[in-house]
Motif scaffolding. Sequence first.
Motif, PDB file in Angstrom:
ATOM      1  N   LYS A   1       0.740  -1.401   0.037  1.00  0.00           N
ATOM      2  CA  LYS A   1      -0.098  -0.136  -0.126  1.00  0.00           C
ATOM      3  C   LYS A   1       1.047   1.406   0.126  1.00  0.00           C
ATOM      4  N   ARG A   2       1.919   1.356   0.896  1.00  0.00           N
ATOM      5  CA  ARG A   2       2.579   2.639   0.979  1.00  0.00           C
ATOM      6  C   ARG A   2       3.446   2.666  -0.271  1.00  0.00           C
ATOM      7  N   LYS A   3       4.101   1.482  -0.765  1.00  0.00           N
ATOM      8  CA  LYS A   3       4.777   1.613  -2.238  1.00  0.00           C
ATOM      9  C   LYS A   3       3.918   2.111  -3.145  1.00  0.00           C
ATOM     10  N   MET A   4       2.739   1.617  -3.326  1.00  0.00           N
ATOM     11  CA  MET A   4       1.705   2.091  -4.376  1.00  0.00           C
ATOM     12  C   MET A   4       1.306   3.612  -4.286  1.00  0.00           C
ATOM     13  N   ILE A   5       0.999   3.790  -3.132  1.00  0.00           N
ATOM     14  CA  ILE A   5       0.584   5.440  -2.769  1.00  0.00           C
ATOM     15  C   ILE A   5       1.629   6.303  -3.292  1.00  0.00           C
ATOM     16  N   ARG A   6       2.955   6.233  -3.100  1.00  0.00           N
ATOM     17  CA  ARG A   6       4.050   6.863  -3.137  1.00  0.00           C
ATOM     18  C   ARG A   6       4.389   6.771  -4.634  1.00  0.00           C
ATOM     19  N   GLN A   7       4.227   5.613  -5.228  1.00  0.00           N
ATOM     20  CA  GLN A   7       4.720   5.510  -6.786  1.00  0.00           C
ATOM     21  C   GLN A   7       3.746   6.237  -7.481  1.00  0.00           C
ATOM     22  N   MET A   8       2.375   6.060  -7.141  1.00  0.00           N
ATOM     23  CA  MET A   8       1.211   7.000  -7.906  1.00  0.00           C
ATOM     24  C   MET A   8       1.641   8.563  -7.975  1.00  0.00           C
ATOM     25  N   ILE A   9       1.998   8.953  -6.552  1.00  0.00           N
ATOM     26  CA  ILE A   9       2.400  10.319  -6.658  1.00  0.00           C
ATOM     27  C   ILE A   9       3.436  10.683  -7.537  1.00  0.00           C
ATOM     28  N   LEU A  10       4.564  10.016  -7.155  1.00  0.00           N
ATOM     29  CA  LEU A  10       5.819  10.363  -7.918  1.00  0.00           C
ATOM     30  C   LEU A  10       5.900  10.177  -9.279  1.00  0.00           C
ATOM     31  N   GLU A  11       5.221   9.229  -9.879  1.00  0.00           N
ATOM     32  CA  GLU A  11       5.276   8.620 -11.194  1.00  0.00           C
ATOM     33  C   GLU A  11       4.242   9.004 -11.961  1.00  0.00           C
ATOM     34  N   GLU A  12       2.896   9.152 -11.256  1.00  0.00           N
ATOM     35  CA  GLU A  12       1.849   9.521 -12.145  1.00  0.00           C
ATOM     36  C   GLU A  12       1.424  11.044 -11.851  1.00  0.00           C
ATOM     37  N   GLY A  13       1.952  11.545 -10.639  1.00  0.00           N
ATOM     38  CA  GLY A  13       1.053  12.771 -10.386  1.00  0.00           C
ATOM     39  C   GLY A  13      -0.148  12.581  -9.858  1.00  0.00           C
ATOM     40  N   LYS A  14      -0.629  11.209  -9.645  1.00  0.00           N
ATOM     41  CA  LYS A  14      -2.105  11.161  -8.955  1.00  0.00           C
ATOM     42  C   LYS A  14      -1.992  10.778  -7.610  1.00  0.00           C
ATOM     43  N   ARG A  15      -2.970  11.057  -6.958  1.00  0.00           N
ATOM     44  CA  ARG A  15      -3.120  10.690  -5.508  1.00  0.00           C
ATOM     45  C   ARG A  15      -4.258   9.667  -5.249  1.00  0.00           C
ATOM     46  N   ALA A  16      -4.368   9.131  -4.155  1.00  0.00           N
ATOM     47  CA  ALA A  16      -5.273   7.933  -3.941  1.00  0.00           C
ATOM     48  C   ALA A  16      -6.893   8.391  -4.242  1.00  0.00           C
ATOM     49  N   ASP A  17      -7.043   9.545  -3.762  1.00  0.00           N
ATOM     50  CA  ASP A  17      -8.428  10.068  -4.152  1.00  0.00           C
ATOM     51  C   ASP A  17      -8.712  10.689  -5.360  1.00  0.00           C
ATOM     52  N   GLY A  18      -7.790  10.679  -6.202  1.00  0.00           N
ATOM     53  CA  GLY A  18      -8.034  10.887  -7.597  1.00  0.00           C
ATOM     54  C   GLY A  18      -7.449  12.411  -7.987  1.00  0.00           C
ATOM     55  N   ARG A  19      -7.157  13.167  -6.875  1.00  0.00           N
ATOM     56  CA  ARG A  19      -6.898  14.598  -7.151  1.00  0.00           C
ATOM     57  C   ARG A  19      -5.340  14.786  -7.705  1.00  0.00           C
ATOM     58  N   GLY A  20      -5.025  15.885  -8.180  1.00  0.00           N
ATOM     59  CA  GLY A  20      -3.649  16.523  -8.591  1.00  0.00           C
ATOM     60  C   GLY A  20      -3.073  16.655  -7.351  1.00  0.00           C
ATOM     61  N   LEU A  21      -1.706  17.033  -7.442  1.00  0.00           N
ATOM     62  CA  LEU A  21      -0.845  17.201  -6.412  1.00  0.00           C
ATOM     63  C   LEU A  21      -1.074  18.520  -5.793  1.00  0.00           C
ATOM     64  N   LYS A  22      -1.694  19.551  -6.400  1.00  0.00           N
ATOM     65  CA  LYS A  22      -1.752  20.790  -6.045  1.00  0.00           C
ATOM     66  C   LYS A  22      -3.368  21.312  -5.736  1.00  0.00           C
ATOM     67  N   GLU A  23      -4.126  20.304  -5.859  1.00  0.00           N
ATOM     68  CA  GLU A  23      -5.691  20.450  -5.776  1.00  0.00           C
ATOM     69  C   GLU A  23      -6.024  20.252  -4.316  1.00  0.00           C
ATOM     70  N   VAL A  24      -6.807  21.363  -3.872  1.00  0.00           N
ATOM     71  CA  VAL A  24      -7.520  21.225  -2.574  1.00  0.00           C
ATOM     72  C   VAL A  24      -8.985  20.683  -2.794  1.00  0.00           C
ATOM     73  N   ARG A  25      -9.334  19.807  -1.648  1.00  0.00           N
ATOM     74  CA  ARG A  25     -10.561  19.015  -1.749  1.00  0.00           C
ATOM     75  C   ARG A  25     -11.679  19.911  -1.819  1.00  0.00           C
ATOM     76  N   PRO A  26     -13.043  19.530  -2.076  1.00  0.00           N
ATOM     77  CA  PRO A  26     -14.329  20.449  -2.140  1.00  0.00           C
ATOM     78  C   PRO A  26     -14.335  21.117  -0.726  1.00  0.00           C
ATOM     79  N   ILE A  27     -14.894  22.245  -0.537  1.00  0.00           N
ATOM     80  CA  ILE A  27     -15.008  22.935   0.571  1.00  0.00           C
ATOM     81  C   ILE A  27     -16.561  23.416   0.664  1.00  0.00           C
ATOM     82  N   SER A  28     -16.985  23.203   1.804  1.00  0.00           N
ATOM     83  CA  SER A  28     -18.169  23.596   1.935  1.00  0.00           C
ATOM     84  C   SER A  28     -18.490  24.589   3.300  1.00  0.00           C
TER      85      SER A  28
END
Length: 732
Positions: free
Chosen positions: A333-360
């Motif tokens: 799990k740790r390897k995959m999360i870090r690999q997605m971020i470093l190599e694909e620029g994607k995060r577990a919830d589908g956001r980009g690296l600079k994206e803020v989650r929805p706010i209400s």
Amino acid sequence: MREITFSFLEKEENYIFDKFAKQANGSVYYKSGDNVLLATVAVDCDSIVEEDFLPLTVQYIEKAYAAGKFPGGYIKREAKPGDFETLTARIVDRSLRPLFPKNYCYPTQITIIALSVDGEADLQILALNAASAALYTSEIPLNLPVNGVRIGKIGGELVVNPSLSNMEQSTLDLFVSGVNDDVLMIEMRTFGGVDVERPSNPLSFVTTLIDDEKAKFSANAMDEAELMRALELAKTQIAKKSKIMQELFAPCIKAPVALTQERKSYHCQRIQDFIAQNYLGQLREVITFLSKTERGSKLKSFAKAIAQDFAIQFPQDVESLDERVWDSLEVWKRKMIRQMILEEGKRADGRGLKEVRPISIETNILPKAHSSALFTRGQTQALVVCTLGGDMDAQGYELLTDKGGAKEHFMVHYNFPPFSVGEANPIGATGRRELGHGNLAKRALECSIVGSDSKTIRLVSEILESNGSSSMATVCGGSLALAAADVECTDLIAGVAMGLVCEGNKYAILTDIMGLEDHDGDMDFKVAGSKNGITALQMDIKLGGLNTEILHNALLQAKEARLHILGLMEEAKSKIVLNTAVLPSSQIFAIHPSKIVEVIGQAGKTIKEIIEKFEVAIDLNRDNGEVKVSGGNKEKVDAAKAYIIGIANNKEDKPSIAELYKIGDVYEGKVKKILDFGAFVELPHNYDGLLHISKITNNRAESISDYLKEGDIVRVEVLSLNKNKVELGLKK
């Protein structure tokens, strides 16, 4: 026994090793000026902690006798640690924790006791110095000595380790700890502008605010470039002291104790290979579940399914199978999360690296509270409630370095109930983490408030859901709750938590991290501020240290997120509807000081009648005639103000000076007061006339005190009558 003495930043430091508390695994008697601290390190070498965490506990304890005091309260014995003691222990803990190896599993206790303290002591710096020296020279095989510095900004200049009295003039409080060239921990806040009255101890968690309609100020935010200059200065001093400590303390290091036990390892390469060959695609699907609790339950079910399949294929290898599968799944799990971020620029919830989650944002949802704000960002939700009060509602406190007691007029209380993360546990007492998060939010917000030391503000943050940086949600919700309570603030303040994933030369900075990224990432970096800059910052690093380039880029990326969040907050602020029915009101005005006695009445009869009739509280200042009326109903407060003004104006006014005096009249009067520009002389009919210095001497170099002193009887002539002023000349 070994004794080491050296000077750093023009202050002598004396370390005595192994003379005191010799049965501990490490100890130091540390002296700086008149300040003395004892730091000890004790390790339980016979037992280990199997859970995957570092079993380190740090206690910082202040003894009242250290400052020649008795403990406050009914029981004259130190008991529960105060907030300052707890916050200091957290700073030491967070500075030393990165030194320990990942697999360290022995219960370790570091205790720092303040034995002698003067009024200028920066006890947080001293506590870290003592604890680090004791740990570095102890039987625990750690080969790096941490040290810390505090940076202030006084008169526009950065100052290293200023004294408490000098810190009273500082607009910056930056605490940095590290070793050699590596930064390990940062705590930062700004104070308000020049119109803010400093706390008696600027290193405390308390700031007193002032109110002056002619002297507004803006939150003294610090821009990113200036902060980096301050951090570079801190790094330079830390590196210098690290070199001194390593050279001088080397002969004092004890032989390492035998730490032979290890946590029971469930590492299994066969199971990891089994997962890699059959389940990586499914694991990625589980990781990307948006709900934190759903992801957790899915991961547990997934681990059970893998264990069943593995047992079928390898029936001879089923010992501790559930534990080994779970451990192997965590590795992947740790390897995959870090690999997605470093190599694909994607995060577990589908956001980009600079994206803020929805706010209400919703405001004033609690009809009987003075104000409230519900701030939701992704799966993190904070309900922040504001309560306004008077001086009597302030929290009393006393610090060891203070001469007397003081009051805290702005409080932020942070609560983290277990249900916020789906745990079925009862709510317990406030813990260190809750105290620390509340303090961070307080430091972020306090410099934006324009208030009075007779006004007390309490913010309570109830964390209803948590999946990443509930402390920064508290900052955002707290700023909006202040606005919803009609508290005058210079700026809205927003906060965001940044993360880091670093492998070799590759790194990625993450905006608005969630719990998964905090757990499997390398940094937790919280930044709060206004549109103009940073007001508070906190950083903890899991790596050995942090590169300056990465830190600078993280600050700039945090600024983008902060401005985005502030835009949404501004929109929500424009829609606030005040709870006017329950929101307390106050009026501050002035009457002639001589009228105060008439407002009070005989034996306090008049003021009691006003309080009962209008249901208000009244504060009177006999010296300047200031009157403060406060209550829970605006109409009644306004009516009480009008009533008091009526009392003050109801008495017959004095005759005008033109009716009492004529130009050319001569009187004898007593000199009542001497000032640089002249003297006031007592006249008949209870008026004072001004005898200007030019009427006594034409030599500007001479002082009026050369000719007159208070109490002298002088003969004067009325020269002119100007409105309500009588101008006099000296009559021979």
